[in-house]
Design a protein around this motif. Structure first.
Motif, short mmCIF file in Angstrom:
data_model
loop_
_atom_site.label_atom_id
_atom_site.label_comp_id
_atom_site.label_asym_id
_atom_site.label_seq_id
_atom_site.Cartn_x
_atom_site.Cartn_y
_atom_site.Cartn_z
N ILE A 1 0.94 -1.14 -0.42
CA ILE A 1 -0.04 -0.70 -0.09
C ILE A 1 0.62 1.25 -0.21
O ILE A 1 1.75 1.20 0.60
CB ILE A 1 -1.28 0.56 1.29
CG1 ILE A 1 -1.50 -1.87 1.24
CG2 ILE A 1 -1.67 1.27 0.82
CD1 ILE A 1 -3.10 -0.90 2.53
N TYR A 2 0.56 2.02 -1.16
CA TYR A 2 1.94 3.56 -1.17
C TYR A 2 0.28 4.75 -0.93
O TYR A 2 -1.18 4.62 -1.41
CB TYR A 2 1.54 3.65 -2.07
CG TYR A 2 3.30 2.35 -2.78
CD1 TYR A 2 4.12 2.48 -2.58
CD2 TYR A 2 2.53 1.34 -2.98
CE1 TYR A 2 5.65 1.78 -2.85
CE2 TYR A 2 3.19 0.16 -2.98
CZ TYR A 2 4.72 0.41 -3.26
OH TYR A 2 5.75 -0.21 -3.15
N GLY A 3 0.74 5.29 -0.01
CA GLY A 3 0.48 6.67 0.00
C GLY A 3 0.49 7.99 -0.85
O GLY A 3 1.74 8.03 -0.84
N PHE A 4 -0.63 8.97 -0.51
CA PHE A 4 0.36 10.67 -1.34
C PHE A 4 -0.62 11.23 -0.73
O PHE A 4 -1.72 11.67 0.06
CB PHE A 4 -0.73 9.69 -2.71
CG PHE A 4 -0.28 8.72 -3.36
CD1 PHE A 4 1.21 8.61 -4.39
CD2 PHE A 4 -1.09 7.97 -3.55
CE1 PHE A 4 1.33 7.75 -4.91
CE2 PHE A 4 -1.04 6.07 -4.79
CZ PHE A 4 0.59 6.05 -4.59
N CYS A 5 -0.41 12.32 -1.40
CA CYS A 5 -0.01 13.48 -0.57
C CYS A 5 -1.05 14.61 -1.70
O CYS A 5 -1.66 15.13 -1.35
CB CYS A 5 1.33 14.66 -0.02
SG CYS A 5 2.07 14.92 -2.00
N SER A 6 -1.56 14.01 -2.57
CA SER A 6 -2.15 14.20 -3.54
C SER A 6 -2.86 13.32 -4.34
O SER A 6 -2.61 12.37 -4.67
CB SER A 6 -1.86 15.60 -4.07
OG SER A 6 -0.91 15.15 -5.02
N ARG A 7 -4.39 13.81 -4.75
CA ARG A 7 -4.65 12.83 -5.85
C ARG A 7 -3.73 13.12 -6.49
O ARG A 7 -4.18 11.57 -7.90
CB ARG A 7 -6.69 13.02 -6.09
CG ARG A 7 -6.91 12.51 -4.45
CD ARG A 7 -8.42 12.52 -5.28
NE ARG A 7 -9.10 12.83 -4.20
CZ ARG A 7 -9.32 11.56 -3.15
NH1 ARG A 7 -9.72 10.45 -3.44
NH2 ARG A 7 -10.46 11.67 -1.90
N GLU A 8 -3.69 13.79 -7.78
CA GLU A 8 -2.99 13.87 -8.74
C GLU A 8 -1.54 12.97 -8.66
O GLU A 8 -0.71 12.32 -9.63
CB GLU A 8 -1.82 15.27 -8.86
CG GLU A 8 -3.26 16.31 -9.57
CD GLU A 8 -4.04 16.04 -8.65
OE1 GLU A 8 -4.20 16.52 -6.79
OE2 GLU A 8 -5.48 17.44 -8.09
N HIS A 9 -0.52 13.00 -7.47
CA HIS A 9 0.14 11.53 -7.47
C HIS A 9 0.15 10.70 -7.27
O HIS A 9 0.47 9.91 -8.08
CB HIS A 9 0.89 11.86 -5.89
CG HIS A 9 1.76 13.03 -6.17
ND1 HIS A 9 2.50 13.96 -5.17
CD2 HIS A 9 2.37 14.92 -7.04
CE1 HIS A 9 3.35 14.83 -5.27
NE2 HIS A 9 3.46 15.08 -6.54
N LYS A 10 -1.32 9.98 -6.98
CA LYS A 10 -2.26 8.84 -7.49
C LYS A 10 -1.99 8.22 -8.51
O LYS A 10 -1.99 7.65 -8.92
CB LYS A 10 -3.63 8.58 -5.61
CG LYS A 10 -3.62 7.58 -6.74
CD LYS A 10 -5.70 7.87 -5.51
CE LYS A 10 -6.18 6.55 -6.37
NZ LYS A 10 -6.16 5.36 -6.72
N LYS A 11 -2.48 9.57 -9.40
CA LYS A 11 -2.88 9.17 -11.02
C LYS A 11 -1.50 8.93 -11.66
O LYS A 11 -1.94 8.23 -12.08
CB LYS A 11 -3.65 10.93 -11.38
CG LYS A 11 -5.23 10.45 -11.03
CD LYS A 11 -6.02 11.68 -11.76
CE LYS A 11 -7.41 12.26 -10.97
NZ LYS A 11 -8.18 12.87 -11.79
N GLU A 12 -0.94 9.92 -11.42
CA GLU A 12 0.63 9.83 -11.91
C GLU A 12 1.37 8.21 -10.95
O GLU A 12 1.42 7.75 -12.27
CB GLU A 12 1.66 11.01 -11.02
CG GLU A 12 2.63 11.45 -12.93
CD GLU A 12 3.32 12.33 -11.86
OE1 GLU A 12 4.66 12.36 -11.70
OE2 GLU A 12 2.63 13.69 -11.18
N PHE A 13 1.30 8.16 -10.07
CA PHE A 13 1.72 6.25 -9.15
C PHE A 13 1.07 5.60 -10.97
O PHE A 13 1.62 4.72 -10.87
CB PHE A 13 1.47 6.71 -8.39
CG PHE A 13 2.16 5.54 -7.55
CD1 PHE A 13 3.46 4.64 -6.74
CD2 PHE A 13 1.04 4.35 -7.37
CE1 PHE A 13 3.56 3.69 -7.08
CE2 PHE A 13 1.48 2.97 -6.82
CZ PHE A 13 3.03 2.45 -6.32
#
Length: 65
Positions: A44-56
């Motif tokens: 599981i990976y956490g992100f500071c923004s939804r944009e970073h989640k989409k990028e990942f």
């Protein structure tokens, strides 16, 4: 690939960790700063923004070693 959203508390309970880092920008995450999460290769990976989640999610191999 399966993705899910959890807050940092949920991540910590699953991972047993006190902190997490956004793999896109390496920002230390707190419960207040975790905006999204994804599961990749059973981790599981956490992100500071939804944009970073989409990028990942688009190219996880770029961020996971």
């Amino acid at each position: 690939m399966f993705t899910a959203s959890l807050n940092l508390e949920g991540l910590q309970s699953i991972l047993g960790q006190d902190a997490s880092k956004d793999p896109v920008c390496n920002t230390e995450l707190s419960q207040q700063s975790t905006a999204a999460s994804s599961i990749y290769n059973d981790k599981i990976y956490g992100f500071c923004s939804r944009e970073h989640k989409k990028e990942f999610d688009a190219h996880p191999e770029k961020y996971v070693k």
